[in-house]
Design a protein around this motif. Structure first.
Motif, short mmCIF file in Angstrom:
data_model
loop_
_atom_site.label_atom_id
_atom_site.label_comp_id
_atom_site.label_asym_id
_atom_site.label_seq_id
_atom_site.Cartn_x
_atom_site.Cartn_y
_atom_site.Cartn_z
N LYS A 139 8.54 -4.96 0.88
CA LYS A 139 9.22 -5.26 2.14
C LYS A 139 9.98 -4.05 2.66
O LYS A 139 10.12 -3.87 3.86
N VAL A 140 10.51 -3.25 1.75
CA VAL A 140 11.30 -2.09 2.17
C VAL A 140 10.35 -0.93 2.46
O VAL A 140 9.90 -0.24 1.56
N THR A 141 10.01 -0.78 3.71
CA THR A 141 9.11 0.30 4.08
C THR A 141 9.66 0.98 5.34
O THR A 141 10.68 0.57 5.87
N GLY A 142 8.95 1.95 5.77
CA GLY A 142 9.36 2.63 7.00
C GLY A 142 9.12 4.11 6.90
O GLY A 142 9.03 4.66 5.81
N LYS A 143 8.99 4.71 8.05
CA LYS A 143 8.68 6.14 8.12
C LYS A 143 9.75 7.00 7.45
O LYS A 143 9.46 8.02 6.85
N LEU A 144 11.01 6.55 7.56
CA LEU A 144 12.11 7.40 7.10
C LEU A 144 12.42 7.24 5.61
O LEU A 144 13.22 7.99 5.05
N LEU A 145 11.79 6.23 4.96
CA LEU A 145 12.07 6.01 3.54
C LEU A 145 11.47 7.14 2.71
O LEU A 145 10.30 7.46 2.85
N ASP A 146 12.34 7.74 1.88
CA ASP A 146 11.88 8.88 1.08
C ASP A 146 11.18 8.38 -0.18
O ASP A 146 11.80 7.84 -1.07
N LEU A 147 9.85 8.53 -0.22
CA LEU A 147 9.09 8.06 -1.37
C LEU A 147 8.62 9.22 -2.26
O LEU A 147 7.80 9.03 -3.14
N SER A 148 9.18 10.42 -2.00
CA SER A 148 8.66 11.59 -2.72
C SER A 148 8.85 11.47 -4.24
O SER A 148 8.04 11.96 -5.01
N SER A 149 9.91 10.76 -4.64
CA SER A 149 10.19 10.68 -6.08
C SER A 149 9.16 9.83 -6.82
O SER A 149 8.97 10.00 -8.02
N VAL A 150 8.54 8.89 -6.11
CA VAL A 150 7.61 7.98 -6.80
C VAL A 150 6.16 8.43 -6.70
O VAL A 150 5.28 7.85 -7.32
N LYS A 151 5.91 9.48 -5.92
CA LYS A 151 4.52 9.93 -5.75
C LYS A 151 3.92 10.42 -7.06
O LYS A 151 2.82 10.08 -7.41
N GLU A 154 1.63 1.79 1.39
CA GLU A 154 3.05 1.68 1.77
C GLU A 154 3.52 0.23 1.78
O GLU A 154 4.72 -0.04 1.78
N LYS A 155 2.55 -0.73 1.77
CA LYS A 155 2.94 -2.15 1.76
C LYS A 155 2.54 -2.87 0.48
O LYS A 155 2.90 -4.02 0.28
#
Lengths: 261, 194
Positions: free
Chosen positions: A50-62, A216-217
């Motif tokens: 549910k917590v998504t969006g362009k601004l969410l920083d996902l770099s740590s989980v890549k 992302e979802k």
């Protein structure tokens, strides 16, 4: 006076109901969907983020960690993967408790904790919070996908009241009614893990709000037996692997959609 | 002096222990059962300091039973062995340690395999194809090195055990007179005559 029986978890209403528990369950039915399907040679878990969006920083989980983005699907022990629906903060605390319980079992008995035992440990704790005063129950439902030599592959569900039950295929979170009826129609005994993956993704694509599935979802995990060691092997898909899987199944976002959007 | 032996074979474990209860240089009883049935597929032979043995064996027996009642299925042999080893290791580091040696034989009903564990009072745990405690072990182990066959039938296994017992009776100055022999396999635990 209307809120007399709402404010304390430990008090029954005159109709014999515990409102706080029911509210907790209501909270879960608004959370992202989590779906689990038991196959004869493994288990599949999928979850809607549910917590998504362009601004969410996902770099740590890549790259780092053991896969997934750490929002919905967690590794509890080497033989158990869990999907959570509900209040994420509560879920984190339960996941931590489960991991400790699993390690404690390993320390005492030198074996991976049996799946049902782990579910029981968590449910004992959840039940406690429906009885002792001044506390709020955990607003979390979990799906446990696990393997142990007693009953091989198993799928359990537990809710905030501390009830748990075993399933062949089940769903928690938003739209769980639709997903469950779809699973009822489509599920067959003795399905293989490949068929289960197909089934899970098709049900997910039908029940999720968005029209196209993407990493992302979606969170995705499988639990199978390693063919050489015969030990359970959990695989929580990394975002790139989720996209790859969707591509294979023909459910991925089309290139044209990206351009038009 | 106290002797206990155990050997694995094709789908079974045989556990044997002498039946003498001694006090100082006196034999006070000749039909003491020193093999406990911990769960439907688990046997434990115990020897060591009199008093400690029974006390510790009963403690183990009841805790294994408690686990079974709480969790609906019994501990598997390997898990039970780990837990028992821990109990002895904790005891060793207490004010008054238990001085007990064990042979734990079990049949794992989830993998359909027999298992035998050799445990001593220092908390040493090893999985072995055959094992022994006491003075009898000096004779039995060399015989078992020569004659043990992991694929042997129950009859062959019992014959090998008989060899060990006979050799001990022949050569050991303080050999015990009688033994109790129990077998655990897929059907559970039973006593056999040799």
């Amino acid at each position: 006076m209307a809120r007399r029986y709402d404010s304390r978890t430990t008090i029954f209403s005159p109709e014999g109901r515990l409102y706080q528990i029911e509210y907790a369950m209501e909270a879960i039915s608004h959370a992202g969907t989590v779906l689990g399907v038991l196959a004869k040679d493994g288990i599949v878990l999928a979850a809607e983020k549910k917590v998504t969006g362009k601004l969410l920083d996902l770099s740590s989980v890549k790259e780092g960690g053991y896969g997934g983005s750490g929002e919905k699907i967690f590794l509890l022990n080497s033989n158990v993967v869990a999907g959570v629906a509900g209040i994420t903060a509560d879920a984190n605390s339960l996941v931590n408790f489960a991991r400790q319980a699993a390690q404690r079992h390993l320390y005492l008995y030198n074996e991976d904790i049996p799946v049902e035992l782990l579910a029981q440990r968590l449910c004992d704790m959840k039940q406690g919070y429906t009885q002792y005063g001044g506390l709020r129950p955990f607003g979390v439902s979990l799906l446990y996908a696990g393997y142990d030599p007693h009953y091989n592959f198993q799928l359990y569900h537990s809710d905030p009241s501390g009830n748990y039950s075993g399933w062949k295929a089940t769903c928690i979170g938003a739209n769980n009614g639709t997903a469950t009826s779809l699973l009822k129609q489509e599920y067959k005994d003795d399905i293989t893990i490949e068929e289960a993956i197909k089934l899970v993704l098709s049900v997910m694509s039908k029940t999720m709000d968005s029209t196209t599935l993407g990493s992302e979802k979606l969170e995705f995990a499988t639990l199978t037996l390693d063919p050489t060691t015969k030990k359970p092997k959990a695989k929580i898909y990394r975002p790139s692997e989720v996209d790859e899987l969707l591509q294979e199944q023909g459910l991925a976002k089309k290139e044209e959609d990206d351009k038009s959007a | 002096m106290e002797c206990s032996f155990a050997i694995t074979g094709k789908g079974y474990v045989i556990v044997a222990a002498d039946t003498t209860a001694a006090h100082s240089i006196i034999k006070v009883k000749l039909d003491e059962d020193k093999i406990k049935t911990l769960s439907p597929h688990l046997l434990m032979a115990y020897s060591g300091e009199p008093g400690d043995t029974v006390q510790f064996a009963e403690y183990i027996e009841r805790n294994i039973r408690l686990y079974q009642i709480r969790n609906t299925y019994p501990l598997r042999p390997s898990s039970a062995a780990s837990w028992i080893r821990r109990a002895l290791a904790d005891s060793l580091r207490s004010r008054k340690p238990y001085s007990v040696n064990l042979l734990l034989g079990g049949y794992d009903t989830s993998t359909y395999t027999p298992h035998l564990y050799w445990i001593d009072y220092l908390g040493t745990l090893t999985e072995v194809p055959f094992g022994a405690h006491g003075y009898g072990s000096y004779f039995a182990l060399s015989l078992l090195d020569r004659y043990h066959d992991p694929e042997a039938s129950l009859e062959e296994g019992l014959a090998t055990l008989k060899r060990c017992i006979d050799e001990v009776s022949k050569r050991l100055l303080v050999a015990p007179g009688r033994y109790k022999v129990k077998v655990v396999d897929k059907d559970g635990v039973r006593e056999v005559e040799i």
